[in-house]
Write a protein that holds these residues in place. Structure first.
Motif, short mmCIF file in Angstrom:
data_model
loop_
_atom_site.label_atom_id
_atom_site.label_comp_id
_atom_site.label_asym_id
_atom_site.label_seq_id
_atom_site.Cartn_x
_atom_site.Cartn_y
_atom_site.Cartn_z
N VAL A 141 0.80 -1.10 -0.16
CA VAL A 141 -0.09 0.01 0.08
C VAL A 141 1.07 1.26 0.09
O VAL A 141 1.84 1.45 0.70
N LYS A 142 0.49 2.24 -0.87
CA LYS A 142 1.25 3.43 -1.05
C LYS A 142 0.39 4.56 -0.42
O LYS A 142 1.11 5.62 0.16
N LEU A 143 -0.89 4.43 -0.37
CA LEU A 143 -1.71 5.57 0.21
C LEU A 143 -3.03 5.04 0.37
O LEU A 143 -3.49 4.08 -0.41
N THR A 144 -3.77 5.40 1.52
CA THR A 144 -4.89 5.22 1.77
C THR A 144 -5.81 6.33 2.19
O THR A 144 -5.33 7.41 2.41
N ALA A 145 -7.19 6.14 1.80
CA ALA A 145 -8.18 7.32 2.02
C ALA A 145 -9.40 7.00 2.23
O ALA A 145 -9.94 5.75 1.57
N ASN A 146 -10.30 7.70 2.86
CA ASN A 146 -11.59 7.53 3.06
C ASN A 146 -12.52 8.73 2.63
O ASN A 146 -12.11 9.78 2.68
N VAL A 147 -13.49 8.40 1.87
CA VAL A 147 -14.21 9.65 0.75
C VAL A 147 -15.51 9.39 1.23
O VAL A 147 -16.28 8.35 1.28
N ALA A 148 -16.35 10.54 1.63
CA ALA A 148 -17.74 10.69 1.63
C ALA A 148 -18.16 12.04 0.95
O ALA A 148 -17.88 12.96 1.56
N PRO A 149 -18.54 11.91 -0.17
CA PRO A 149 -19.11 13.07 -0.79
C PRO A 149 -20.11 13.61 -0.35
O PRO A 149 -21.10 13.27 -1.16
N HIS A 150 -20.31 14.50 0.64
CA HIS A 150 -21.48 15.33 1.09
C HIS A 150 -21.60 16.26 0.04
O HIS A 150 -20.88 16.52 -0.56
N ARG A 151 -22.99 16.46 -0.13
CA ARG A 151 -23.51 17.72 -0.74
C ARG A 151 -23.36 19.11 -0.11
O ARG A 151 -24.00 19.14 0.87
N PHE A 152 -23.06 20.06 -0.65
CA PHE A 152 -22.73 21.41 -0.09
C PHE A 152 -22.99 22.57 -1.37
O PHE A 152 -22.52 22.20 -2.34
N SER A 153 -23.42 23.67 -0.78
CA SER A 153 -23.16 24.88 -1.58
C SER A 153 -22.30 25.88 -1.10
O SER A 153 -22.04 25.90 0.17
N CYS A 154 -21.71 27.01 -1.97
CA CYS A 154 -20.65 27.76 -1.55
C CYS A 154 -20.80 29.11 -2.09
O CYS A 154 -21.45 29.23 -3.27
N SER A 155 -20.59 30.02 -1.19
CA SER A 155 -20.82 31.38 -1.85
C SER A 155 -19.48 32.19 -1.25
O SER A 155 -18.95 32.08 -0.03
N HIS A 156 -19.13 33.29 -1.96
CA HIS A 156 -17.88 34.30 -1.49
C HIS A 156 -18.21 35.52 -1.18
O HIS A 156 -19.45 35.84 -1.52
N SER A 157 -17.83 36.08 -0.10
CA SER A 157 -17.95 37.21 0.44
C SER A 157 -17.61 38.32 -0.46
O SER A 157 -18.43 39.56 -0.28
N HIS A 158 -16.81 38.29 -1.27
CA HIS A 158 -16.46 39.30 -2.27
C HIS A 158 -17.29 39.31 -3.49
O HIS A 158 -17.74 38.25 -4.08
N PRO A 159 -18.04 40.19 -3.90
CA PRO A 159 -19.04 40.14 -5.10
C PRO A 159 -18.48 40.11 -6.27
O PRO A 159 -19.46 39.68 -6.96
N LYS A 160 -17.09 40.31 -6.62
CA LYS A 160 -16.48 39.90 -7.91
C LYS A 160 -16.41 38.66 -7.97
O LYS A 160 -15.98 38.26 -9.25
N ILE A 161 -16.42 37.66 -7.10
CA ILE A 161 -16.04 36.30 -7.12
C ILE A 161 -17.23 35.46 -7.23
O ILE A 161 -18.23 35.25 -6.64
N ILE A 162 -17.10 34.70 -8.38
CA ILE A 162 -18.26 33.90 -8.74
C ILE A 162 -17.85 32.38 -8.89
O ILE A 162 -16.88 32.02 -9.66
#
Length: 319
Positions: free
Chosen positions: A242-263
């Protein structure tokens, strides 16, 4: 934000498919610069999309479409799905209905095409955890860095929408000779409590393979159990492999930025469930709306209905 509210000089930040699609779809209506990492790493796992909706949005001729499909085809040739006592095999070549591709090759093609169409490319040596400084030089910043970068950016507010519908434990191993270097193999089984699990072996690069298991909420799978299962399937692996291990749980989320110019765009704006949605098609729909066109129909963004818990399986090819 409507396209009419945006000004003409914009910066796209990102190295993946959303950034490449943004550069290609918006270059005719905006002056664009694209800041990207020239040596960005991508998963070599084959990915699948509805073919007509994807290429129609890019407005390619059928000859260009055929050339792209050939250029970005995956190195994996076959997928084998063992579901209980039933085994089925499919080619990983694109069909009339579905486009199957290598993510890194497609991202590179989109970048090259955007540059040819006049997008100014800026090679970045490191991706900053924040992009707010870029707003000084551009009228808008289209953030296509993805969910991982957004999570580290203090300017973002992240709202979790739903918990994950699938969980995954995996390991990257040095590929033993007994494993194929061009076949994806899946095994769907039930654990001792009757819960579904799907195990997989997928080549990733010239010498490595990703082995793992997907499972539902309420189940658990650690690396020891994963290696034991692979051994029972005919692949005797030890922790030293084994070279690398990981656990993944793809939760659903939404994001917004505080700066109005960043989309935020794509996964930087809203994560998708890999079991039920095509993330690339969701980003493509967002970009079409940003350009002032109609978004894609929900039926194009949704993956076919399936009881399968592993999003890696191209179930579209088995229906």
């Amino acid at each position: 934000m409507e396209i009419a509210e945006l000004r003409s000089c914009k910066l796209i930040v990102g190295s993946g498919l959303t950034a490449g699609l943004a550069a290609n779809l918006l270059c005719d209506v905006h002056e664009l610069s694209l800041s990207f990492l020239p040596f960005a790493k991508f998963s070599s796992m084959p990915e699948i999309l509805p073919r007509r909706a994807f290429f129609d949005a890019l407005e390619l001729s059928r000859a260009e479409e055929a050339a792209v499909i050939s250029k970005v085809s995956t190195s994996a040739r076959e997928v084998v799905w063992n579901d209980g006592n039933v085994s089925a095999q499919r080619s990983l070549e694109s069909t009339d209905d579905f486009f199957i591709y290598d993510k890194g090759l497609l991202a590179s093609w989109l970048l090259d095409r955007a540059i040819q169409r006049g997008v100014h490319a800026i090679k970045s040596h490191a991706q900053s955890s924040t992009i707010q400084e870029e707003c000084k030089n551009f009228d808008a910043v289209l953030d296509c860095r993805g969910a991982g970068a957004v999570a580290k950016d203090p300017g973002y507010t992240i709202r979790q929408e739903t918990l994950s519908s699938t969980y995954c434990t995996y390991a990257i191993i040095k590929r033993p000779k007994s494993m194929s270097n061009d076949h994806l193999v899946f095994w769907s089984v039930l654990n001792e409590y009757g819960l579904q699990r799907t195990f997989f072996a997928m080549p990733c690069g010239t010498e490595l393979t990703s082995v793992g298991g997907s499972y539902c909420e309420g189940d658990q799978l650690d690396i020891t159990a994963l290696l034991d299962m692979m051994c029972s399937l005919g692949y005797p692996l030890t922790p030293s492999d084994v070279k690398l291990t990981a656990n993944v749980a793809p939760h659903r989320f939404s994001c917004s930025h505080s700066h109005p110019k960043i989309i935020p765009l794509g996964d930087a704006a809203r994560s998708t469930c890999p079991l039920t949605e095509y993330g690339v098609m969701s980003a493509l729909s967002q970009l079409l709306q940003l350009r002032g066109d109609n978004g894609l129909l929900p039926s194009v963004i949704r993956r076919p209905a399936s009881s399968q818990i592993d999003p890696h399986i191209p179930v579209e090819l088995f229906l």
